[in-house]
Design a protein around this motif. Sequence first.
Motif, PDB file in Angstrom:
ATOM      1  N   ASN A 315       0.801  -1.217   0.000  1.00  0.00           N
ATOM      2  CA  ASN A 315       0.000   0.000   0.000  1.00  0.00           C
ATOM      3  C   ASN A 315       0.840   1.275   0.000  1.00  0.00           C
ATOM      4  O   ASN A 315       0.286   2.374  -0.028  1.00  0.00           O
ATOM      5  CB  ASN A 315      -0.940   0.012   1.215  1.00  0.00           C
ATOM      6  CG  ASN A 315      -1.977  -1.100   1.161  1.00  0.00           C
ATOM      7  OD1 ASN A 315      -2.165  -1.738   0.119  1.00  0.00           O
ATOM      8  ND2 ASN A 315      -2.633  -1.356   2.264  1.00  0.00           N
ATOM      9  N   PHE A 316       2.147   1.135   0.054  1.00  0.00           N
ATOM     10  CA  PHE A 316       3.008   2.314   0.017  1.00  0.00           C
ATOM     11  C   PHE A 316       2.880   2.997  -1.347  1.00  0.00           C
ATOM     12  O   PHE A 316       2.623   2.346  -2.368  1.00  0.00           O
ATOM     13  CB  PHE A 316       4.467   1.935   0.241  1.00  0.00           C
ATOM     14  CG  PHE A 316       4.801   1.560   1.665  1.00  0.00           C
ATOM     15  CD1 PHE A 316       3.818   1.481   2.642  1.00  0.00           C
ATOM     16  CD2 PHE A 316       6.105   1.286   2.035  1.00  0.00           C
ATOM     17  CE1 PHE A 316       4.124   1.133   3.946  1.00  0.00           C
ATOM     18  CE2 PHE A 316       6.430   0.940   3.337  1.00  0.00           C
ATOM     19  CZ  PHE A 316       5.431   0.861   4.296  1.00  0.00           C
ATOM     20  N   SER A 317       3.101   4.288  -1.382  1.00  0.00           N
ATOM     21  CA  SER A 317       3.077   5.022  -2.648  1.00  0.00           C
ATOM     22  C   SER A 317       4.317   4.684  -3.466  1.00  0.00           C
ATOM     23  O   SER A 317       5.288   4.113  -2.955  1.00  0.00           O
ATOM     24  CB  SER A 317       3.036   6.529  -2.385  1.00  0.00           C
ATOM     25  OG  SER A 317       4.278   6.977  -1.846  1.00  0.00           O
ATOM     26  N   ARG A 318       4.298   5.046  -4.745  1.00  0.00           N
ATOM     27  CA  ARG A 318       5.469   4.799  -5.606  1.00  0.00           C
ATOM     28  C   ARG A 318       6.700   5.526  -5.055  1.00  0.00           C
ATOM     29  O   ARG A 318       7.807   4.999  -5.086  1.00  0.00           O
ATOM     30  CB  ARG A 318       5.179   5.263  -7.038  1.00  0.00           C
ATOM     31  CG  ARG A 318       4.269   4.345  -7.826  1.00  0.00           C
ATOM     32  CD  ARG A 318       4.266   4.719  -9.299  1.00  0.00           C
ATOM     33  NE  ARG A 318       3.751   6.073  -9.481  1.00  0.00           N
ATOM     34  CZ  ARG A 318       2.480   6.375  -9.677  1.00  0.00           C
ATOM     35  NH1 ARG A 318       1.583   5.408  -9.697  1.00  0.00           N
ATOM     36  NH2 ARG A 318       2.100   7.629  -9.847  1.00  0.00           N
ATOM     37  N   GLY A 319       6.470   6.735  -4.547  1.00  0.00           N
ATOM     38  CA  GLY A 319       7.574   7.496  -3.984  1.00  0.00           C
ATOM     39  C   GLY A 319       8.203   6.802  -2.798  1.00  0.00           C
ATOM     40  O   GLY A 319       9.435   6.761  -2.666  1.00  0.00           O
ATOM     41  N   ASP A 320       7.368   6.253  -1.917  1.00  0.00           N
ATOM     42  CA  ASP A 320       7.888   5.551  -0.746  1.00  0.00           C
ATOM     43  C   ASP A 320       8.639   4.287  -1.146  1.00  0.00           C
ATOM     44  O   ASP A 320       9.669   3.953  -0.545  1.00  0.00           O
ATOM     45  CB  ASP A 320       6.746   5.187   0.209  1.00  0.00           C
ATOM     46  CG  ASP A 320       6.308   6.378   1.049  1.00  0.00           C
ATOM     47  OD1 ASP A 320       7.179   7.066   1.591  1.00  0.00           O
ATOM     48  OD2 ASP A 320       5.104   6.623   1.143  1.00  0.00           O
ATOM     49  N   LYS A 321       8.131   3.586  -2.146  1.00  0.00           N
ATOM     50  CA  LYS A 321       8.808   2.369  -2.593  1.00  0.00           C
ATOM     51  C   LYS A 321      10.157   2.694  -3.226  1.00  0.00           C
ATOM     52  O   LYS A 321      11.153   1.982  -3.009  1.00  0.00           O
ATOM     53  CB  LYS A 321       7.917   1.613  -3.574  1.00  0.00           C
ATOM     54  CG  LYS A 321       6.704   0.955  -2.914  1.00  0.00           C
ATOM     55  CD  LYS A 321       5.838   0.230  -3.932  1.00  0.00           C
ATOM     56  CE  LYS A 321       4.654  -0.449  -3.251  1.00  0.00           C
ATOM     57  NZ  LYS A 321       3.769  -1.134  -4.217  1.00  0.00           N
ATOM     58  N   ILE A 322      10.204   3.772  -4.012  1.00  0.00           N
ATOM     59  CA  ILE A 322      11.476   4.185  -4.613  1.00  0.00           C
ATOM     60  C   ILE A 322      12.450   4.620  -3.525  1.00  0.00           C
ATOM     61  O   ILE A 322      13.634   4.262  -3.551  1.00  0.00           O
ATOM     62  CB  ILE A 322      11.251   5.335  -5.621  1.00  0.00           C
ATOM     63  CG1 ILE A 322      10.466   4.830  -6.836  1.00  0.00           C
ATOM     64  CG2 ILE A 322      12.589   5.922  -6.066  1.00  0.00           C
ATOM     65  CD1 ILE A 322      10.042   5.924  -7.793  1.00  0.00           C
TER      66      ILE A 322
END
Length: 367
Positions: A315-322
């Motif tokens: 559920n993390f955002s793309r920014g958090d995953k990057i």
Amino acid sequence: MKKKLMKTFGKLHLWLGLGSGLIVFIVALTGSIMVFEKEIDQYINSDFYFVSTIGKTKKPIDYCTDLLQKEYSVKKITRISTFNDPKRTLLIVGKDTDDQSIIFAFDPYSGKILGSVDQETRFFSIVLSLHRHLLLDDIGKLITGTSCLIFAFMLISGLILWWPKKIKNLKQRLTVKWGASFKRINWDFHSTFGFYSFLFLLTISLTGLVFTFDWFEKGIYYFADGTTKKLSNKVENPTKTDPKLNKTAFYQTIYNQADSIFDYQGNIQIRMPADTINSILVLKENVEKTIPFQSSAAYFDKYTAEIIESRPYENFSRGDKIRRLIYPIHSGSIYGYPTKIIAFLVCLFALTLPVSGFLIWWGRKKK
């Protein structure tokens, strides 16, 4: 116009390189050491990280924390790290009466303390501090961050200067003429291997900017999510005062809940808040994944051990995953030993660049 531009790039490449050379040398040297930190530390201090015998059952975490607080003058527990590997020790970080952070290693089966080390004075902590801020705190952080930014420019300008005017000269630029004079070998070594390592070094230097400049980190989130807002690692604790509950199994309760919420094999880390406002953060890293640092988060009441919120990694955002990929990319651990070896070799090469670059300049100066 083109000739003038190339001359400008040449001057910037030269003087910025001479100005930042020593910092680049230090950062590259410490970075090459940090690539294999885990492997080196665990090999040298195997008794600290691994148990000699795997037992049938583990002691409750609170058995170990109580022992530290009662018999070892630990006044506050700050972090607890458990591992999916049954051979690994339980690691607990606590602060003593002098407010020094000490790492304790426990045999999770017997509850026996196997060793302790001061967190700030351990060898790899000093190397990391030297790598990130030259042991100079904020001013050192700015110096290394600026040098990292300059190094990224140096790589790009170096590629522009290296690029041959005619395609037929490309083969010559891709090889080192080992039978030539030292001056020619040094130039070939600097430029040719600089080309081969360009992409790797540029990636390492750009990811390193995240640890210094807030604007760079915000740029990642804006690029990925269209906003500079990132997932907070803090959640306010709903209970404002300690209700004086029975806490004989406090940490074990938190561990059990987090382990059941995220149904996969993983390493669990419990982090105590540094302030009086926020809740306990628990991270469970999924060791079943090829890429490391894919951790889900859960937040617990620091007084009652009740779950407040859970945030699965999916559920993390793309920014958090990057953002969570930055460290494994920067350290070379993203795909295990193959990428670690590459990171190690290019870091070793990077520390030679200021030396070979200086020799090129010195040779021209003498001429």
